[in-house]
Design a protein around this motif. Structure first.
Motif, PDB file in Angstrom:
ATOM      1  N   GLU A 151       0.754  -1.103   0.138  1.00  0.00           N
ATOM      2  CA  GLU A 151      -0.145   0.081   0.087  1.00  0.00           C
ATOM      3  C   GLU A 151       0.614   1.222   0.119  1.00  0.00           C
ATOM      4  N   ALA A 154      -0.487   2.658  -3.028  1.00  0.00           N
ATOM      5  CA  ALA A 154      -1.696   3.388  -2.716  1.00  0.00           C
ATOM      6  C   ALA A 154      -1.504   4.861  -2.091  1.00  0.00           C
ATOM      7  N   SER A 242      -5.816  -3.820 -11.119  1.00  0.00           N
ATOM      8  CA  SER A 242      -5.425  -2.703 -10.350  1.00  0.00           C
ATOM      9  C   SER A 242      -5.290  -1.405 -11.457  1.00  0.00           C
ATOM     10  N   THR A 245      -8.675  -0.188 -13.007  1.00  0.00           N
ATOM     11  CA  THR A 245      -9.420   0.475 -12.079  1.00  0.00           C
ATOM     12  C   THR A 245      -8.879   1.946 -11.702  1.00  0.00           C
ATOM     13  N   GLN A 246      -7.504   1.892 -11.934  1.00  0.00           N
ATOM     14  CA  GLN A 246      -6.970   3.279 -11.612  1.00  0.00           C
ATOM     15  C   GLN A 246      -6.528   4.301 -12.420  1.00  0.00           C
ATOM     16  N   SER A 270      -9.976   7.486  -2.606  1.00  0.00           N
ATOM     17  CA  SER A 270      -9.510   5.886  -3.272  1.00  0.00           C
ATOM     18  C   SER A 270      -8.383   5.368  -2.552  1.00  0.00           C
ATOM     19  N   ALA A 274      -7.831   2.205  -0.363  1.00  0.00           N
ATOM     20  CA  ALA A 274      -6.869   1.306  -0.662  1.00  0.00           C
ATOM     21  C   ALA A 274      -5.855   0.953   0.396  1.00  0.00           C
ATOM     22  N   TRP A 308     -19.091   2.280  -8.652  1.00  0.00           N
ATOM     23  CA  TRP A 308     -18.021   2.966  -9.049  1.00  0.00           C
ATOM     24  C   TRP A 308     -18.153   3.491 -10.194  1.00  0.00           C
ATOM     25  N   GLN A 325     -11.372   0.608  -4.159  1.00  0.00           N
ATOM     26  CA  GLN A 325     -10.122   0.157  -4.044  1.00  0.00           C
ATOM     27  C   GLN A 325      -9.614  -0.220  -2.800  1.00  0.00           C
ATOM     28  N   GLN A 329      -7.219  -3.007  -3.420  1.00  0.00           N
ATOM     29  CA  GLN A 329      -5.852  -3.133  -3.058  1.00  0.00           C
ATOM     30  C   GLN A 329      -5.934  -4.023  -1.741  1.00  0.00           C
TER      31      GLN A 329
END
Length: 415
Positions: A151, A154, A242, A245-246, A270, A274, A308, A325, A329
């Motif tokens: 993370e 993140a 990952s 979605t980011q 987000s 995460a 989302w 997230q 994550q």
């Protein structure tokens, strides 16, 4: 594969080194991700500066992802041959320099080339940093520390959004249309991390025990090809999940009317989700197992897709982006522990990092595909459909995969 052992009692010095090793890996990944996600927030500005389209700039994300296996090979082999510390220090200085140069790029072609180089640096950091951190950690806490380590990515995303929210407007007021360039200058900060690694982190004992030579590489790699192929397939689906979605999500928000400030706020939310997800599921995986924890996270991530992408409803998108997230994550927080546990001890600098980055390379097309389909249809339709399919396939890959929770990274148990 070695069997699980009880964690030995650690001395005060060993605990301090464990903290420093995890911190080094965490900060390295944080600062790496900061630079990567800065680009996702300024796609429109860079497109205008260079007179290119959004998909053209999204392609620079794709080539950076595709170049990551090169870094995994270079720095991974260095880590197995020379130890973890020196390659990690070289790596963070390298990608810090490339980040600053990205802000000085005079045209699209140079910028594209620099993002390829940045991808090489990004590809080298994870494998070396994760092996150093987890080889220094107690097996009992490996899942939790794995979540913390992962993370950092993140947190890098969250910090990039914070900088975009607070610093970017000032930069852009000073240099209208070129504020994005100064954002990349912030990516020079990782160079300072190398000083901390040199001063405060000692070499992994596990590396000393399993120090690898070229003959060992030649004989060992063919023995583990089936495990390697599985890890590449696993990491491909995790990377689709990952990056799907980011990377293009700020662009999606912009297409449904969100301002730059609001996009930064949602991105920071987000990032909080995460970080919490990575810690919660990493801790849970120490008790329930790696595969079970990841499959639960993937199932609920799929459930979150309608929320989302519901950009027309503010409360739905805030709930959706946080929980999406949290679960994405959450699954990713388990990855460093899971992949390192499934890797041979004497190849841990190279094996997990190269498998990870090959997976990233095979999934590297998703920002460009989402951008191309988003311009043809809508970003909501393109990203919602693709991400739903990714969750389903990723769940199946994990369901039928192996697990080695709690294995020892040492030749023998101490204590």
């Amino acid at each position: 594969m070695a069997t699980a052992v009880h964690a030995p009692t650690m001395t005060k010095a060993e605990r301090a080194n464990q903290r420093n090793a995890v911190l080094a890996g965490f900060l390295g990944w944080t600062l790496d991700a900061f630079d990567f996600f800065i680009l996702t927030l300024v796609i429109d500005d860079i497109a205008k500066s260079f007179g290119r389209t959004r998909p053209d700039i999204a392609l620079t994300l794709t080539v950076a992802l595709a170049a990551r296996p090169i870094g995994a090979v270079i720095f991974g082999i260095m880590a197995d041959r020379l130890g973890r510390r020196l390659p990690l220090m070289i790596n963070v200085v390298f990608y810090a320099i490339v980040s600053v140069l990205s802000g000085l790029a005079p045209n699209y072609q140079v910028f594209l080339a620099l993002r390829i180089l940045f991808g090489i640096g990004m590809g080298g950091e994870w494998g070396v940093g994760a092996s150093l951190a987890l080889e220094s950690a107690s097996p009992r806490l490996r899942g939790l520390l794995s979540g913390l380590l992962q993370e950092g990515y993140a947190l890098g995303n969250l910090l990039s959004a914070l900088a975009f929210r607070l610093v970017y407007p000032y930069f852009d007021s000073l240099y209208p249309g070129n504020g994005w360039r100064l954002m990349f200058f912030l990516g020079g900060l990782p160079a300072l991390l190398s000083l901390f690694i040199r001063a405060r982190v000692k070499e992994s004992d596990a590396w000393h025990e399993h120090k690898t030579d070229w003959e060992t590489y030649r004989k060992s790699l063919p023995k583990y090809w089936q495990r390697f192929v599985y890890l590449v397939m696993f990491m491909t689906m995790m990377s689709f999940m990952s990056h799907g979605t980011q990377d293009m999500y700020p662009t999606l928000l912009g297409t449904v009317g969100y301002s730059k400030a609001r996009i930064a706020d949602v991105t920071m939310l987000s990032g909080v989700g995460a970080i919490l997800g990575g810690l919660v599921f990493g801790y849970y995986s120490d008790r329930a197992g790696r595969r079970k924890a990841m499959m639960i996270a993937m199932f609920f991530g799929l459930v979150m897709v309608p929320f989302w992408i519901a950009g027309h409803s503010p409360w739905r998108i805030l709930l959706g982006v946080f929980l999406m997230q949290f679960f994405v994550q959450g699954a990713w927080g388990i990855v460093p522990a899971h992949v390192n546990e499934l890797s041979p001890n004497h190849l841990r600098g190279f094996f997990p990092g190269f498998a990870y980055q090959l997976g990233v390379m095979f999934a590297a097309s998703i920002p460009y595909v989402e951008a191309a389909l988003g311009e043809r249809f809508t970003y909501t339709q393109a990203m919602g459909g693709l991400v739903s399919l990714v969750f389903i396939v990723a769940f199946i890959v994990v369901l039928f995969g192996p697990e080695a929770k709690g294995v020892s990274f040492r030749k023998q148990s101490h204590g």
